[in-house]
Scaffold this active site. Structure first.
Site, PDB file in Angstrom:
ATOM      1  N   CYS A  70       1.098  -1.026   0.007  1.00 50.27           N
ATOM      2  CA  CYS A  70       0.154   0.332  -0.278  1.00 50.27           C
ATOM      3  C   CYS A  70       0.858   1.006   0.366  1.00 50.27           C
ATOM      4  CB  CYS A  70      -0.855  -0.087   1.080  1.00 50.27           C
ATOM      5  SG  CYS A  70       0.111  -0.143   2.602  1.00 50.27           S
TER       6      CYS A  70
ATOM      7  N   HIS B 251      -2.077   0.457   6.949  1.00 50.39           N
ATOM      8  CA  HIS B 251      -2.168   0.932   5.947  1.00 50.39           C
ATOM      9  C   HIS B 251      -1.804   2.691   5.990  1.00 50.39           C
ATOM     10  CE1 HIS B 251      -4.371   0.299   1.554  1.00 50.39           C
ATOM     11  NE2 HIS B 251      -5.324   1.448   2.218  1.00 50.39           N
TER      12      HIS B 251
ATOM     13  N   ASP C 146      -7.713   6.055  -2.201  1.00 48.20           N
ATOM     14  CA  ASP C 146      -7.259   4.657  -1.484  1.00 48.20           C
ATOM     15  C   ASP C 146      -6.821   4.399  -3.448  1.00 48.20           C
ATOM     16  OD1 ASP C 146      -6.039   3.190  -0.482  1.00 48.20           O
ATOM     17  OD2 ASP C 146      -6.991   2.385   0.879  1.00 48.20           O
TER      18      ASP C 146
END
Length: 645
Positions: free
Chosen positions: A406, A450, A466
């Site tokens: 991520c 994350h 995201d």
């Protein structure tokens, strides 16, 4: 005349002292350096061999050299002789060395006292249920050792352990009263030295390629959440940590200055929840986006990060609320927007050119964002084992490796946006969580760590984007275990797919959560609530001390009464003595209840000479069985009673 403490140590009591020492120092082997654990083990084995072979103990000069060498080693290892780790290391070393000079009973009492103190030091490292059970067992062994030093039965292991267990059971009511009524203080029970909080795992205040992926391999719990109503959908659960604006080409870091006050516009109704944060040595509360209500002694900065005034060095429980649909800072400080466009010169030129070409062809910022997300969704792969990147990390990721976690996608997306003239920044935190069906808490682990992006759009303010969701929607919807490619290994504790193992883990974590909430979480507020229910509102430390003294006195009186007035048949020797008295009464001998055995024997010698000798044998056997230490004394008493005429 020598005092009892200067008496020679009973040879048969030495194994008890070794057992007590091992029980109190064994868990510390996990925390101590290898050389110290090895030295401690060698000294324990040496002392046991000296006892077994009945060899002479080492001289004082050798012990002095061992102390000097051990202290020097601890000083070199920890750079100090103070603090938690160095202090506990010295106590462990001294306990092992004390076993090499066991000559008098006083030495044994020193070992027992040091053992009781070492029990407390374990709570400086862990206050879990297994730690409590181990220390309860160790306290049982140390107490039995103390009984043995003070004349407990030498050959009856069961009797000594039973007596020690009885003493601990009698102390439990006092422990409970002290726990409930002793004035509580905010924070941990002990003021710990600075090194006590070192080594805490958790989200860092910086981000570079691979940092979040490394943290995500841990299954440790970051925090637990209990919602007032239903748990929101998983793709709505973004737990906000540090907002990182500064980028040097490799690492992202938060802005070190002060923000203006955040201007938050709440659109959806706030939802309430309670979060229990594990210690992570940072200030942020990891609140659900966007924080609508905060507890006292916390602040909300201009980047919408909720934070405490001091780093969280112990487990904390907070009450918060959040709005899942919101806008904030639709009118932003120009300095913030300028920082959110800055890029280091001479780095990642290919990514810059790509973003500029998008900007030239697209009229709106939203269209540029869609271009970037479309790029990620078509050619990139989500993995926990990304390849290493060099100086131009974003270029290498976008045009060569195309494999990342991520933080790779968030960093590359922000660089693209900034290159296209769109203010953007990286947000670190956690995403998702797993509901424990046993207690209903949402459990968020380090594996849920994350990173995502925020872009500032005219009229809308800061908007969450995201990019990981474009690459691997399963990461956001179901979690990391389902998102990784088939065949890529995961730590076993994260990848728990068997139903009964998942159930077992849920139950164990629910038990631990109850322990943390109800026992370790018994803070001043909960104490006040308990006392109010007991009819003692508005108590201060003086009234608590008075109440504690009164209740403890009542408990002590009850325990004393139980000890004094318990029935004689609880003691085997007394039961046999009363059997002998009943035998005499059948022979027309008057036995007064207040008469001592020796006084009765002297009277019988004058009144009934035919019974004098056998009764004296019974009296002598009874006194040995009642006050002696040999298990054979009861057998002798039974035989003497059987020989009464």
């Amino acid at each position: 005349m020598s005092t009892p403490a200067r008496e020679a140590l009973d040879h048969t009591a030495v194994p008890w002292l070794f057992a007590a020492a091992q029980a109190t120092i064994a868990p510390h082997f996990v925390h101590q350096p290898l050389w110290l654990s090895s030295l401690t083990g060698v000294m324990l084995c040496w002392g046991a061999w000296l006892w077994w072979s009945d060899q002479r103990l080492p001289g004082r000069w050798l012990l002095v050299l061992l102390v000097i060498a051990g202290c020097a080693g601890i000083l070199i290892e920890f750079r100090t002789l103070f603090g938690r780790d160095a202090g506990v290391a010295m106590l462990v070393m001294f306990m092992a060395m004390k076993l090499l000079e066991l000559k008098r009973r006083r030495d044994g009492i020193v070992v027992v006292t040091l053992g009781y103190f070492l029990l407390l030091t374990h709570y400086l490292y862990s206050q879990s249920i297994p730690t409590g059970l181990w220390l309860l067992t160790a306290m049982w062994i140390v107490t039995a050792t103390l009984i043995r030093l003070h004349g407990g039965p030498a050959s009856s292991l069961r009797a000594t352990l039973r007596y020690a267990a009885l003493l601990i059971v009698q102390a439990l009511p006092f422990m409970l009263v002290l726990y409930l009524l002793f004035p509580r203080v905010s924070g941990p029970l002990w003021g710990l030295p600075q090194d006590a909080h070192a080594g805490k795992t958790g989200l860092s205040d910086s981000m570079s390629p691979g940092s979040v992926a490394q943290l995500a391999q841990s299954s440790e719990i970051a925090f637990r959440v209990r919602f007032d109503d239903e748990i929101p959908a998983k793709d709505k659960l973004y737990w906000r940590g540090p907002v990182m604006e500064n980028f040097d080409g490799t690492t992202w870091r938060p802005f070190a200055g002060r923000y203006q006050t955040a201007r938050l516009q709440i659109i959806s109704p706030p939802i309430g929840y309670e979060t229990t944060l594990e210690a992570h040595n940072q200030r942020w509360l990891l609140a659900l986006d966007a924080p609508a209500g905060l507890p006292p002694e916390t602040v909300l900065n201009g980047a919408l990060t909720a934070a405490s005034r001091q780093p969280l060095t112990s487990r904390q429980r907070y009450r918060l609320s959040a709005s899942l649909d919101y806008r904030f800072n639709t009118v932003e400080d120009p300095a913030v927007l300028q920082r959110s466009l800055a890029l280091p010169a001479g780095r990642n030129e290919r990514a810059r050119q790509l973003a500029k070409s998008w900007r030239e062809r697209e009229a709106s910022s939203e269209a540029v964002i869609r271009k970037a997300l479309s790029l990620f969704s078509s050619e990139f792969f989500y993995t926990l084992q990304p390849p290493l990147l060099g100086e131009n990390s974003v270029d290498e990721f976008l045009f060569q490796t195309k494999r990342g976690f991520c933080e790779h996608y968030a960093a590359a997306f922000v660089v693209l946006m900034r290159s296209a003239g769109i203010p953007a920044r990286v947000v670190g935190g956690y995403q998702g969580g797993e509901r424990n069906p046993v207690d209903g808490y949402l459990v968020v682990r380090q594996s849920d760590a994350h990173a995502w992006a925020e872009v500032w759009l005219e009229g809308r303010g800061w908007v969450r984007v995201d990019p990981t969701a474009a690459v691997s929607p399963a990461r956001i919807e179901t979690g990391i275990a389902e998102a990784l490619p088939t065949g890529e290994p995961l730590p076993a504790l994260i990848q728990v797919r068997t139903a009964w193992l998942r159930t077992l883990r849920h139950r164990w974590e629910a038990i631990n959560n109850a322990w943390n909430q109800q026992v370790l979480g018994y803070d001043p507020q909960r104490q006040r609530e308990l006392l109010s229910r007991l009819g003692l509102p508005d108590t201060d430390w003086r009234s608590l001390a008075i109440t504690l003294g009164l209740v403890s006195s009542l408990l002590l009186a009850a325990l004393t009464a139980w000890t004094l007035y318990q029935k004689p048949h609880h003691d085997p020797a007394s039961r046999l003595w009363h059997k002998a008295l009943r035998h005499l009464q059948r022979r027309q001998v008057n036995c007064a209840p207040w008469e001592t055995p020796l006084a009765l024997a002297r009277r019988i010698q004058d009144e009934r000479p035919d019974l004098a000798e056998p009764l004296m044998r019974v009296v002598e056997a009874y006194l040995l069985a009642r006050y002696g230490s040999s298990p054979n004394d009861l057998k002798t008493l039974r035989e003497a009673i059987a020989r009464l005429p």
